[in-house]
Write a protein that holds these residues in place. Structure first.
Motif, PDB file in Angstrom:
ATOM      1  N   SER A  82       6.185   3.638   0.421  1.00  0.00           N
ATOM      2  CA  SER A  82       7.126   4.656   0.902  1.00  0.00           C
ATOM      3  C   SER A  82       8.326   4.008   1.582  1.00  0.00           C
ATOM      4  CB  SER A  82       6.415   5.600   1.882  1.00  0.00           C
ATOM      5  OG  SER A  82       5.361   6.292   1.250  1.00  0.00           O
ATOM      6  N   ASP A  90       0.838  -1.189   0.000  1.00  0.00           N
ATOM      7  CA  ASP A  90       0.000   0.000   0.000  1.00  0.00           C
ATOM      8  C   ASP A  90       0.882   1.251   0.000  1.00  0.00           C
ATOM      9  OD1 ASP A  90       0.986   0.139   2.578  1.00  0.00           O
ATOM     10  OD2 ASP A  90      -0.896  -0.420   3.545  1.00  0.00           O
ATOM     11  N   LYS A  91       0.277   2.415   0.195  1.00  0.00           N
ATOM     12  CA  LYS A  91       1.034   3.669   0.127  1.00  0.00           C
ATOM     13  C   LYS A  91       2.158   3.701   1.158  1.00  0.00           C
ATOM     14  CE  LYS A  91       0.332   8.683   0.032  1.00  0.00           C
ATOM     15  NZ  LYS A  91      -0.676   9.782   0.116  1.00  0.00           N
ATOM     16  N   GLN A  92       1.867   3.228   2.365  1.00  0.00           N
ATOM     17  CA  GLN A  92       2.877   3.267   3.422  1.00  0.00           C
ATOM     18  C   GLN A  92       4.037   2.317   3.130  1.00  0.00           C
ATOM     19  OE1 GLN A  92       1.666   2.019   7.435  1.00  0.00           O
ATOM     20  NE2 GLN A  92       2.696   3.833   8.223  1.00  0.00           N
ATOM     21  N   TRP A  93       3.714   1.080   2.735  1.00  0.00           N
ATOM     22  CA  TRP A  93       4.783   0.136   2.420  1.00  0.00           C
ATOM     23  C   TRP A  93       5.528   0.554   1.156  1.00  0.00           C
ATOM     24  CZ3 TRP A  93       7.151  -3.300   5.314  1.00  0.00           C
ATOM     25  CH2 TRP A  93       6.507  -3.760   6.464  1.00  0.00           C
ATOM     26  N   SER A 124       1.113  -4.749  11.971  1.00  0.00           N
ATOM     27  CA  SER A 124       0.452  -4.970  10.692  1.00  0.00           C
ATOM     28  C   SER A 124      -0.464  -6.194  10.760  1.00  0.00           C
ATOM     29  CB  SER A 124       1.488  -5.176   9.581  1.00  0.00           C
ATOM     30  OG  SER A 124       2.234  -4.012   9.369  1.00  0.00           O
ATOM     31  N   LYS A 126       6.684  -2.739  12.457  1.00  0.00           N
ATOM     32  CA  LYS A 126       5.433  -2.971  11.750  1.00  0.00           C
ATOM     33  C   LYS A 126       5.059  -4.444  11.705  1.00  0.00           C
ATOM     34  CE  LYS A 126       4.206  -0.592   8.185  1.00  0.00           C
ATOM     35  NZ  LYS A 126       3.044   0.022   8.857  1.00  0.00           N
TER      36      LYS A 126
END
Length: 233
Positions: free
Chosen positions: A98, A93-96, A130, A126
């Motif tokens: 980044s 996703d966006k966080q991973w 997660s 995480k």
């Protein structure tokens, strides 16, 4: 068996031949190009650039790539890992995404080991917070009918193995876990809204208010109407 004493972050490519090994460190695999077939005792995964995969220490695994490929690999010594980590198949996703970008920058520069260690500590933190993909799916769809086979497929497990894996992760069976989510939501709706039993049963995915009431009594030991009265005094 390979060992690692310091954090390593670098690009690697893999051959078409299946290789089997395990190692004394944790490893994150971030696909950059192509895909990787990974087999463990319980799973078969085709890892593509939409996902990343964490391999815990001492997990025997086979791997190969059938296409042109490139992966960003983060090898993590045990001293940086939480206790008893297990493999994780994670949507990028966006966080991973980044995180992958920052690791790529670290792999390019290799100027400061301290910044890579700091980033690695963040990544490993995480692992504790997660949610696996199938548990994320449950939290989004627990008001619907969920088949065990659907959840197992998300994690690339056989349903029998998935049930054991799920209980190891949560301490509960999938059925109990889902039931508890629905029960907590039912209690919240009974206390915080003036909705009718029909409206609440529809919201939670029951066929009718009678089936909702029977289920609530089995779970809580009293009818939902009485629960509402007792908790709204």
């Amino acid at each position: 068996m390979k060992t690692v004493n310091h954090v390593t972050c670098e690009k690697r490519s893999y051959t078409r031949e299946f290789t089997s090994h395990q190692h004394e460190f944790g490893q994150f695999l971030f696909p950059l190009k192509g895909s990787l077939d990974i087999q463990t005792k319980l799973q078969e995964i085709n890892l593509n650039p939409d996902y990343c995969f964490y391999i815990p220490p001492k997990l025997e695994h086979n791997y190969r790539s059938m296409d042109r490929n490139e992966f960003l690999i983060l090898d993590i010594p045990i001293k940086y890992l939480p206790e008893n980590t297990s493999d994780m198949y994670i949507r990028l996703d966006k966080q991973w995404g980044s995180i992958r970008y920052l690791l790529l920058e670290e792999a390019k520069s290799q100027e400061s080991t301290s910044s890579l260690v700091d980033l690695t500590r963040y990544v490993t933190s995480k692992l504790q917070i997660s949610k696996p993909l199938s548990i994320e799916y449950i939290h989004k769809h627990y008001k619907e009918s969920i088949r065990l086979e659907t959840l197992a497929k998300i994690e690339h497990y056989h349903p029998v193995y998935y049930s054991a894996w799920f209980k190891d992760k949560t301490g509960k069976s999938p059925k109990v876990y889902i039931s508890e989510l629905r029960l907590n939501e039912a209690k919240q709706l009974l206390i915080s809204t003036g909705w009718s039993m029909s409206k609440i049963s529809e919201e939670l995915g029951f066929e009718n208010s009678s089936s909702f009431t029977r289920w609530f009594v089995r779970c809580e030991g009293l009818p939902p109407q009485k629960f509402r009265i007792l908790n709204n005094r």
